[in-house]
Motif scaffolding. Sequence first.
Motif, PDB file in Angstrom:
ATOM      1  N   GLN A 168       0.857  -1.177   0.000  1.00 47.85           N
ATOM      2  CA  GLN A 168       0.000   0.000   0.000  1.00 47.85           C
ATOM      3  C   GLN A 168       0.896   1.230   0.000  1.00 47.85           C
ATOM      4  O   GLN A 168       1.783   1.378   0.843  1.00 47.85           O
ATOM      5  CB  GLN A 168      -0.913   0.021   1.222  1.00 47.85           C
ATOM      6  N   VAL A 169       0.652   2.129  -0.953  1.00 48.06           N
ATOM      7  CA  VAL A 169       1.438   3.352  -1.090  1.00 48.06           C
ATOM      8  C   VAL A 169       0.553   4.518  -0.670  1.00 48.06           C
ATOM      9  O   VAL A 169      -0.560   4.679  -1.169  1.00 48.06           O
ATOM     10  CB  VAL A 169       1.907   3.546  -2.547  1.00 48.06           C
ATOM     11  N   ALA A 170       1.071   5.348   0.257  1.00 44.70           N
ATOM     12  CA  ALA A 170       0.350   6.547   0.700  1.00 44.70           C
ATOM     13  C   ALA A 170       1.037   7.760   0.086  1.00 44.70           C
ATOM     14  O   ALA A 170       2.228   7.981   0.279  1.00 44.70           O
ATOM     15  CB  ALA A 170       0.370   6.643   2.213  1.00 44.70           C
ATOM     16  N   PHE A 171       0.277   8.543  -0.686  1.00 45.10           N
ATOM     17  CA  PHE A 171       0.829   9.725  -1.332  1.00 45.10           C
ATOM     18  C   PHE A 171       0.894  10.873  -0.326  1.00 45.10           C
ATOM     19  O   PHE A 171       0.085  10.960   0.605  1.00 45.10           O
ATOM     20  CB  PHE A 171      -0.028  10.120  -2.530  1.00 45.10           C
ATOM     21  N   PRO A 172       1.855  11.780  -0.495  1.00 46.23           N
ATOM     22  CA  PRO A 172       1.995  12.884   0.451  1.00 46.23           C
ATOM     23  C   PRO A 172       0.834  13.871   0.369  1.00 46.23           C
ATOM     24  O   PRO A 172       0.099  13.902  -0.622  1.00 46.23           O
ATOM     25  CB  PRO A 172       3.317  13.532   0.046  1.00 46.23           C
ATOM     26  N   PHE A 173       0.706  14.671   1.396  1.00 45.33           N
ATOM     27  CA  PHE A 173      -0.295  15.731   1.504  1.00 45.33           C
ATOM     28  C   PHE A 173      -1.722  15.190   1.451  1.00 45.33           C
ATOM     29  O   PHE A 173      -2.639  15.890   1.038  1.00 45.33           O
ATOM     30  CB  PHE A 173      -0.106  16.801   0.416  1.00 45.33           C
ATOM     31  N   GLY A 174      -1.901  13.951   1.828  1.00 45.03           N
ATOM     32  CA  GLY A 174      -3.230  13.367   1.879  1.00 45.03           C
ATOM     33  C   GLY A 174      -3.896  13.206   0.527  1.00 45.03           C
ATOM     34  O   GLY A 174      -5.119  13.263   0.418  1.00 45.03           O
ATOM     35  N   LEU A 175      -3.106  12.998  -0.531  1.00 44.38           N
ATOM     36  CA  LEU A 175      -3.661  12.841  -1.872  1.00 44.38           C
ATOM     37  C   LEU A 175      -4.337  11.484  -2.071  1.00 44.38           C
ATOM     38  O   LEU A 175      -5.077  11.315  -3.027  1.00 44.38           O
ATOM     39  CB  LEU A 175      -2.568  13.035  -2.925  1.00 44.38           C
ATOM     40  N   GLY A 176      -4.063  10.528  -1.209  1.00 44.41           N
ATOM     41  CA  GLY A 176      -4.719   9.230  -1.322  1.00 44.41           C
ATOM     42  C   GLY A 176      -3.747   8.093  -1.147  1.00 44.41           C
ATOM     43  O   GLY A 176      -2.563   8.282  -0.869  1.00 44.41           O
ATOM     44  N   THR A 177      -4.274   6.898  -1.290  1.00 44.66           N
ATOM     45  CA  THR A 177      -3.456   5.694  -1.171  1.00 44.66           C
ATOM     46  C   THR A 177      -3.703   4.812  -2.388  1.00 44.66           C
ATOM     47  O   THR A 177      -4.730   4.908  -3.068  1.00 44.66           O
ATOM     48  CB  THR A 177      -3.800   4.910   0.104  1.00 44.66           C
ATOM     49  N   LEU A 178      -2.738   3.931  -2.647  1.00 42.03           N
ATOM     50  CA  LEU A 178      -2.819   2.998  -3.762  1.00 42.03           C
ATOM     51  C   LEU A 178      -2.386   1.635  -3.255  1.00 42.03           C
ATOM     52  O   LEU A 178      -1.315   1.506  -2.664  1.00 42.03           O
ATOM     53  CB  LEU A 178      -1.914   3.452  -4.911  1.00 42.03           C
ATOM     54  N   THR A 179      -3.225   0.625  -3.450  1.00 35.88           N
ATOM     55  CA  THR A 179      -2.897  -0.734  -3.042  1.00 35.88           C
ATOM     56  C   THR A 179      -2.729  -1.572  -4.303  1.00 35.88           C
ATOM     57  O   THR A 179      -3.630  -1.644  -5.145  1.00 35.88           O
ATOM     58  CB  THR A 179      -4.013  -1.325  -2.165  1.00 35.88           C
ATOM     59  N   SER A 180      -1.555  -2.192  -4.450  1.00 39.55           N
ATOM     60  CA  SER A 180      -1.267  -2.997  -5.628  1.00 39.55           C
ATOM     61  C   SER A 180      -0.135  -3.956  -5.297  1.00 39.55           C
ATOM     62  O   SER A 180       0.324  -4.015  -4.151  1.00 39.55           O
ATOM     63  CB  SER A 180      -0.889  -2.090  -6.795  1.00 39.55           C
ATOM     64  N   SER A 181       0.349  -4.676  -6.307  1.00 36.36           N
ATOM     65  CA  SER A 181       1.477  -5.581  -6.078  1.00 36.36           C
ATOM     66  C   SER A 181       2.789  -4.798  -6.160  1.00 36.36           C
ATOM     67  O   SER A 181       2.853  -3.704  -6.730  1.00 36.36           O
ATOM     68  CB  SER A 181       1.468  -6.716  -7.101  1.00 36.36           C
ATOM     69  N   THR A 182       3.820  -5.382  -5.614  1.00 34.73           N
ATOM     70  CA  THR A 182       5.129  -4.724  -5.579  1.00 34.73           C
ATOM     71  C   THR A 182       5.655  -4.463  -6.986  1.00 34.73           C
ATOM     72  O   THR A 182       6.196  -3.391  -7.269  1.00 34.73           O
ATOM     73  CB  THR A 182       6.134  -5.595  -4.807  1.00 34.73           C
ATOM     74  N   GLY A 183       5.502  -5.430  -7.876  1.00 39.92           N
ATOM     75  CA  GLY A 183       6.012  -5.279  -9.237  1.00 39.92           C
ATOM     76  C   GLY A 183       5.368  -4.130  -9.975  1.00 39.92           C
ATOM     77  O   GLY A 183       6.041  -3.349 -10.656  1.00 39.92           O
ATOM     78  N   VAL A 184       4.056  -3.986  -9.844  1.00 37.26           N
ATOM     79  CA  VAL A 184       3.350  -2.896 -10.528  1.00 37.26           C
ATOM     80  C   VAL A 184       3.776  -1.545  -9.966  1.00 37.26           C
ATOM     81  O   VAL A 184       4.004  -0.585 -10.720  1.00 37.26           O
ATOM     82  CB  VAL A 184       1.820  -3.087 -10.408  1.00 37.26           C
ATOM     83  N   ILE A 185       3.916  -1.471  -8.652  1.00 37.36           N
ATOM     84  CA  ILE A 185       4.337  -0.206  -8.030  1.00 37.36           C
ATOM     85  C   ILE A 185       5.741   0.176  -8.478  1.00 37.36           C
ATOM     86  O   ILE A 185       6.015   1.352  -8.789  1.00 37.36           O
ATOM     87  CB  ILE A 185       4.259  -0.314  -6.490  1.00 37.36           C
ATOM     88  N   ILE A 186       6.651  -0.790  -8.562  1.00 41.77           N
ATOM     89  CA  ILE A 186       8.020  -0.489  -8.999  1.00 41.77           C
ATOM     90  C   ILE A 186       8.019  -0.018 -10.444  1.00 41.77           C
ATOM     91  O   ILE A 186       8.706   0.953 -10.799  1.00 41.77           O
ATOM     92  CB  ILE A 186       8.928  -1.720  -8.802  1.00 41.77           C
ATOM     93  N   LEU A 187       7.236  -0.672 -11.297  1.00 41.02           N
ATOM     94  CA  LEU A 187       7.173  -0.242 -12.697  1.00 41.02           C
ATOM     95  C   LEU A 187       6.559   1.141 -12.838  1.00 41.02           C
ATOM     96  O   LEU A 187       7.035   1.968 -13.630  1.00 41.02           O
ATOM     97  CB  LEU A 187       6.384  -1.257 -13.526  1.00 41.02           C
ATOM     98  N   LEU A 188       5.504   1.435 -12.080  1.00 36.61           N
ATOM     99  CA  LEU A 188       4.896   2.763 -12.135  1.00 36.61           C
ATOM    100  C   LEU A 188       5.862   3.840 -11.639  1.00 36.61           C
ATOM    101  O   LEU A 188       5.903   4.948 -12.184  1.00 36.61           O
ATOM    102  CB  LEU A 188       3.603   2.794 -11.328  1.00 36.61           C
ATOM    103  N   SER A 189       6.636   3.524 -10.602  1.00 35.22           N
ATOM    104  CA  SER A 189       7.605   4.518 -10.119  1.00 35.22           C
ATOM    105  C   SER A 189       8.724   4.732 -11.136  1.00 35.22           C
ATOM    106  O   SER A 189       9.219   5.859 -11.290  1.00 35.22           O
ATOM    107  CB  SER A 189       8.175   4.094  -8.768  1.00 35.22           C
ATOM    108  N   ALA A 190       9.114   3.693 -11.876  1.00 41.28           N
ATOM    109  CA  ALA A 190      10.132   3.858 -12.915  1.00 41.28           C
ATOM    110  C   ALA A 190       9.599   4.730 -14.055  1.00 41.28           C
ATOM    111  O   ALA A 190      10.313   5.589 -14.590  1.00 41.28           O
ATOM    112  CB  ALA A 190      10.566   2.499 -13.451  1.00 41.28           C
ATOM    113  N   VAL A 191       8.339   4.529 -14.426  1.00 42.98           N
ATOM    114  CA  VAL A 191       7.731   5.352 -15.478  1.00 42.98           C
ATOM    115  C   VAL A 191       7.638   6.807 -15.027  1.00 42.98           C
ATOM    116  O   VAL A 191       7.948   7.739 -15.787  1.00 42.98           O
ATOM    117  CB  VAL A 191       6.337   4.799 -15.865  1.00 42.98           C
TER     118      VAL A 191
END
Length: 128
Positions: free
Chosen positions: A44-67
């Motif tokens: 689960q990834v929590a965005f700063p300033f209360g923008l929201g959270t994202l729950t996904s698999s580790t691989g998808v989160i790593i790929l999205l952060s690379a993009v």
Amino acid sequence: MSSPYRRRKPSLIRNLWLYRHLIASAFVLGVLLWFVVINSASVQVAFPFGLGTLTSSTGVIILLSAVAGSLLTMLAMGVFFALRRLKAGPSPSDDEKGAGVLDDDLPPTDYAAKAPEGLDDAPWARGV
């Protein structure tokens, strides 16, 4: 009547070369799919300033952060090159740069009318 041109036999090497971009894309997509499947732990990834959270698999989160990192890098490099161009000042276009140099190297327009016939005054024509 048959064609005078012989048909080339199909070649695996030639077909691989023709479709090299498609094969490379399939390979990269296969590696990405394998990466996502292997890294399947839930996160689960929590965005700063209360923008929201994202729950996904580790691989998808790593790929999205690379993009996201790639997009930010492209944006930063665009700003960097634009600022460098502004700092250098206005530069003449390629036509304006090349025109002055080329005009100086050319003979005058009436050169052919003033030139003598033949090569009488050339050192190799005198027989020295």
